[in-house]
Scaffold this motif. Sequence first.
Motif, mmCIF file in Angstrom:
data_model
loop_
_atom_site.group_PDB
_atom_site.id
_atom_site.type_symbol
_atom_site.label_atom_id
_atom_site.label_comp_id
_atom_site.label_asym_id
_atom_site.label_seq_id
_atom_site.Cartn_x
_atom_site.Cartn_y
_atom_site.Cartn_z
ATOM 1 N N LEU A 1 0.849 -1.184 0.000
ATOM 2 C CA LEU A 1 0.000 0.000 0.000
ATOM 3 C C LEU A 1 0.890 1.241 0.000
ATOM 4 C CD1 LEU A 1 -3.265 0.615 1.866
ATOM 5 C CD2 LEU A 1 -1.471 2.328 2.073
ATOM 6 N N GLY A 2 0.558 2.189 -0.872
ATOM 7 C CA GLY A 2 1.342 3.414 -0.960
ATOM 8 C C GLY A 2 0.498 4.647 -0.713
ATOM 9 N N LEU A 3 1.122 5.683 -0.170
ATOM 10 C CA LEU A 3 0.504 7.000 0.018
ATOM 11 C C LEU A 3 1.369 8.006 -0.727
ATOM 12 C CD1 LEU A 3 -1.500 8.953 1.512
ATOM 13 C CD2 LEU A 3 0.248 9.104 3.305
ATOM 14 N N LEU A 4 0.795 8.650 -1.737
ATOM 15 C CA LEU A 4 1.558 9.577 -2.575
ATOM 16 C C LEU A 4 0.961 10.978 -2.485
ATOM 17 C CD1 LEU A 4 3.805 9.945 -4.742
ATOM 18 C CD2 LEU A 4 2.063 9.471 -6.465
ATOM 19 N N SER A 5 1.824 11.975 -2.280
ATOM 20 C CA SER A 5 1.360 13.365 -2.204
ATOM 21 C C SER A 5 2.158 14.238 -3.157
ATOM 22 C CB SER A 5 1.477 13.898 -0.766
ATOM 23 O OG SER A 5 2.804 13.760 -0.280
ATOM 24 N N HIS A 6 1.503 15.296 -3.615
ATOM 25 C CA HIS A 6 2.121 16.272 -4.529
ATOM 26 C C HIS A 6 1.644 17.659 -4.140
ATOM 27 C CE1 HIS A 6 2.021 18.416 -8.669
ATOM 28 N NE2 HIS A 6 3.213 18.584 -8.120
ATOM 29 N N SER A 7 2.523 18.482 -3.611
ATOM 30 C CA SER A 7 2.202 19.871 -3.297
ATOM 31 C C SER A 7 3.496 20.605 -2.981
ATOM 32 C CB SER A 7 1.216 19.972 -2.117
ATOM 33 O OG SER A 7 1.761 19.392 -0.961
ATOM 34 N N GLY A 8 3.386 21.923 -2.747
ATOM 35 C CA GLY A 8 4.590 22.729 -2.577
ATOM 36 C C GLY A 8 4.562 23.634 -1.367
ATOM 37 N N SER A 9 5.039 24.866 -1.557
ATOM 38 C CA SER A 9 5.294 25.762 -0.428
ATOM 39 C C SER A 9 4.176 26.765 -0.185
ATOM 40 C CB SER A 9 6.619 26.498 -0.632
ATOM 41 O OG SER A 9 6.691 27.083 -1.913
ATOM 42 N N ARG A 10 3.013 26.523 -0.779
ATOM 43 C CA ARG A 10 1.803 27.289 -0.474
ATOM 44 C C ARG A 10 2.003 28.785 -0.677
ATOM 45 N NH1 ARG A 10 -1.817 26.226 -0.820
ATOM 46 N NH2 ARG A 10 -3.232 25.862 0.887
ATOM 47 N N SER A 11 1.352 29.612 0.111
ATOM 48 C CA SER A 11 1.430 31.059 -0.098
ATOM 49 C C SER A 11 2.822 31.601 0.222
ATOM 50 C CB SER A 11 0.380 31.778 0.755
ATOM 51 O OG SER A 11 0.621 31.586 2.133
ATOM 52 N N LEU A 12 3.554 30.903 1.080
ATOM 53 C CA LEU A 12 4.913 31.329 1.403
ATOM 54 C C LEU A 12 5.772 31.386 0.140
ATOM 55 C CD1 LEU A 12 7.143 31.947 3.542
ATOM 56 C CD2 LEU A 12 7.582 29.478 3.593
ATOM 57 N N GLY A 13 5.780 30.308 -0.626
ATOM 58 C CA GLY A 13 6.580 30.261 -1.850
ATOM 59 C C GLY A 13 6.103 31.259 -2.887
ATOM 60 N N ALA A 14 4.791 31.430 -3.003
ATOM 61 C CA ALA A 14 4.246 32.363 -3.994
ATOM 62 C C ALA A 14 4.672 33.794 -3.685
ATOM 63 C CB ALA A 14 2.727 32.256 -4.022
ATOM 64 N N ASN A 15 4.628 34.175 -2.407
ATOM 65 C CA ASN A 15 5.043 35.524 -2.023
ATOM 66 C C ASN A 15 6.527 35.760 -2.282
ATOM 67 O OD1 ASN A 15 2.935 37.362 -0.504
ATOM 68 N ND2 ASN A 15 2.435 35.259 0.048
ATOM 69 N N ILE A 16 7.342 34.769 -1.995
ATOM 70 C CA ILE A 16 8.787 34.887 -2.250
ATOM 71 C C ILE A 16 9.033 35.035 -3.751
ATOM 72 C CG2 ILE A 16 10.979 33.628 -2.172
ATOM 73 C CD1 ILE A 16 9.949 32.364 0.480
ATOM 74 N N ALA A 17 8.391 34.184 -4.542
ATOM 75 C CA ALA A 17 8.586 34.210 -5.996
ATOM 76 C C ALA A 17 8.197 35.559 -6.585
ATOM 77 C CB ALA A 17 7.786 33.091 -6.648
ATOM 78 N N ALA B 1 8.390 19.964 4.817
ATOM 79 C CA ALA B 1 7.725 19.834 6.110
ATOM 80 C C ALA B 1 6.227 19.600 5.935
ATOM 81 C CB ALA B 1 7.972 21.077 6.953
ATOM 82 N N CYS B 2 5.621 20.252 4.929
ATOM 83 C CA CYS B 2 4.198 20.035 4.654
ATOM 84 C C CYS B 2 3.921 18.559 4.365
ATOM 85 C CB CYS B 2 3.751 20.896 3.472
ATOM 86 S SG CYS B 2 3.414 22.621 3.891
ATOM 87 N N HIS B 3 4.760 17.961 3.533
ATOM 88 C CA HIS B 3 4.591 16.533 3.226
ATOM 89 C C HIS B 3 4.833 15.670 4.464
ATOM 90 C CE1 HIS B 3 4.153 16.603 -1.211
ATOM 91 N NE2 HIS B 3 4.800 17.755 -1.095
ATOM 92 N N GLU B 4 5.836 16.050 5.240
ATOM 93 C CA GLU B 4 6.135 15.283 6.449
ATOM 94 C C GLU B 4 4.926 15.260 7.382
ATOM 95 O OE1 GLU B 4 9.139 15.582 10.265
ATOM 96 O OE2 GLU B 4 9.835 16.363 8.337
ATOM 97 N N VAL B 5 4.272 16.408 7.527
ATOM 98 C CA VAL B 5 3.097 16.494 8.396
ATOM 99 C C VAL B 5 1.955 15.646 7.832
ATOM 100 C CG1 VAL B 5 1.283 18.048 9.209
ATOM 101 C CG2 VAL B 5 3.682 18.733 9.389
ATOM 102 N N ILE B 6 1.699 15.751 6.538
ATOM 103 C CA ILE B 6 0.632 14.962 5.905
ATOM 104 C C ILE B 6 0.869 13.467 6.120
ATOM 105 C CG2 ILE B 6 -0.372 14.259 3.688
ATOM 106 C CD1 ILE B 6 0.191 17.175 2.722
ATOM 107 N N HIS B 7 2.075 13.016 5.831
ATOM 108 C CA HIS B 7 2.372 11.580 5.924
ATOM 109 C C HIS B 7 2.407 11.104 7.372
ATOM 110 C CE1 HIS B 7 3.499 10.525 1.652
ATOM 111 N NE2 HIS B 7 3.240 11.824 1.588
ATOM 112 N N ARG B 8 2.851 11.960 8.281
ATOM 113 C CA ARG B 8 2.880 11.597 9.697
ATOM 114 C C ARG B 8 1.469 11.405 10.231
ATOM 115 N NH1 ARG B 8 5.787 16.075 12.691
ATOM 116 N NH2 ARG B 8 3.744 17.077 12.767
ATOM 117 N N LYS B 9 0.560 12.325 9.883
ATOM 118 C CA LYS B 9 -0.822 12.238 10.365
ATOM 119 C C LYS B 9 -1.535 11.015 9.806
ATOM 120 C CE LYS B 9 -3.188 16.130 10.396
ATOM 121 N NZ LYS B 9 -3.710 17.434 9.905
ATOM 122 N N ILE B 10 -1.315 10.746 8.519
ATOM 123 C CA ILE B 10 -2.000 9.593 7.912
ATOM 124 C C ILE B 10 -1.404 8.278 8.405
ATOM 125 C CG2 ILE B 10 -2.467 8.417 5.718
ATOM 126 C CD1 ILE B 10 -2.874 11.163 4.454
ATOM 127 N N ALA B 11 -0.084 8.251 8.602
ATOM 128 C CA ALA B 11 0.542 7.036 9.151
ATOM 129 C C ALA B 11 -0.017 6.740 10.544
ATOM 130 C CB ALA B 11 2.060 7.215 9.206
#
Length: 467
Positions: free
Chosen positions: A251-267, A313-323
């Motif tokens: 069984l696998g858990l796959l996520s795809h996302s980035g740095s949210r509004s933080l990254g957009a503001n920096i960019a 860190a966002c992915h780490e939190v997602i995977h930690r909560k689901i695990a």
Amino acid sequence: MGKLTLSGKELRGIGYPESPVISIAMQVMEKHYKHASKSEALEILKAILSAPENYADNKILGTIAGKLMPASKAEGSQVSLNNQGIPFNIFGREHIEEGALHQMYQAARLPISVAGALMPDAHAGYGLPIGGVLATDNAVIPYGVGVDIGCRMCLSVFDIAPKELAQKDGFFIKTLQRETLFGSGKQFDQAEEHEVMDHALFGQLPLLRPLHGRAWKQLGTSGSGNHFVEFGVVEVGEKDAVLGIEPGQWLGLLSHSGSRSLGANIANHYTKLAKSKRRLPGEASNLAWLTLDEEEGMEYWLAMNLAGDYAAACHEVIHRKIARALGRQPMRIVENHHNFAWKEMYEGRELIVHRKGATPAGKDVLGIIPGSMTAPGFIVKGKDVSAAVFSASHGAGRKMSRSKAMASITKKEMKDVLQKHGVILIGGGLDEAPHAYKDIELVMESQRALVEVTGKFTPKIVRMDGC
């Protein structure tokens, strides 16, 4: 003698103001004076602080001095593109639209460009095309990195029989609904704990200070568009020493996302600065750059890396909560960035390698290349091909724009294809329908020389924005 290490507390102790100059000074001294003693380094920093104008022209220390001197207003200079661009390799040319090729040819004509490549999933974007790889000399292009800085894939593999996805589909659906949150403005009421939120840069860069609270509440969330969190089946045919997973189905858990509004503001902030300093002709203006010798360039570099750490860190939190919800720890986690820039050696030179929607594929570097919500993704390891600037595609890539997909694909067509592949979709829109994406098998065939497939992931329960 060990390498020099400095702390912000030590710099504040000798009178340095609470500002970005602290991080910049630490980076400069630890890089260029790494064999100096701490007392010697602090004496140099004291001298710069007392008379920064004396160091303004110093090739190394001028960056620190510049941060301590009053800002001067300077108009940006007009920059011309080279008549002939650097040569670059194109992988899967037959799958790539003309708009992406045009953008890559423009990037190849920048005076700072040294090497480049175009991946088979390429399509037009802002600045560099999605799927564009560009190596530059001591310069970073904010829109060459992208708005969603550090967007990444993360796969957790669990010692759980995949048949449970069908047997307990209600449990897995509720887990995705309870433990994840989607949408461009969405944030949790209760912030998650993670050390990335204690990073000193949040207090040192004026741009980041007001973004801290929102970034904390968005930790562990995903954006809109093609961001997803999904359960599926991981298949490993033969044991690979690098991947280290036994043959079989998991069984696998796959996520795809980035740095949210933080990254957009920096960019957006640093793109404006880059455009004000270097005025490029026409649509090439989105390729404006900052050098790593100037204050703005070093600030962007530090902020970009923080955004990358935040995305991880966002992915780490997602995977930690689901695990935790599954009651299991993953037996293997595989993850990789795209939309980022790295300092890498290329043909004997240290260059800045931008991968806008492209996966690092150095020797034995693991990564995930997804297909679509009904097409498989692939666990790969890099083959270290310099002709591709050590890169591979970051996915299947779009063959339809979002507007075209929404105008030409019906809800019934989308429902039928999901049913055909046995996929349960939570949220998601017609703009992300499988029909809108290239054939991942053809994309993988076009980059056989770049990566070796070590495993496969087939989606079964997919959550996206829109629910």
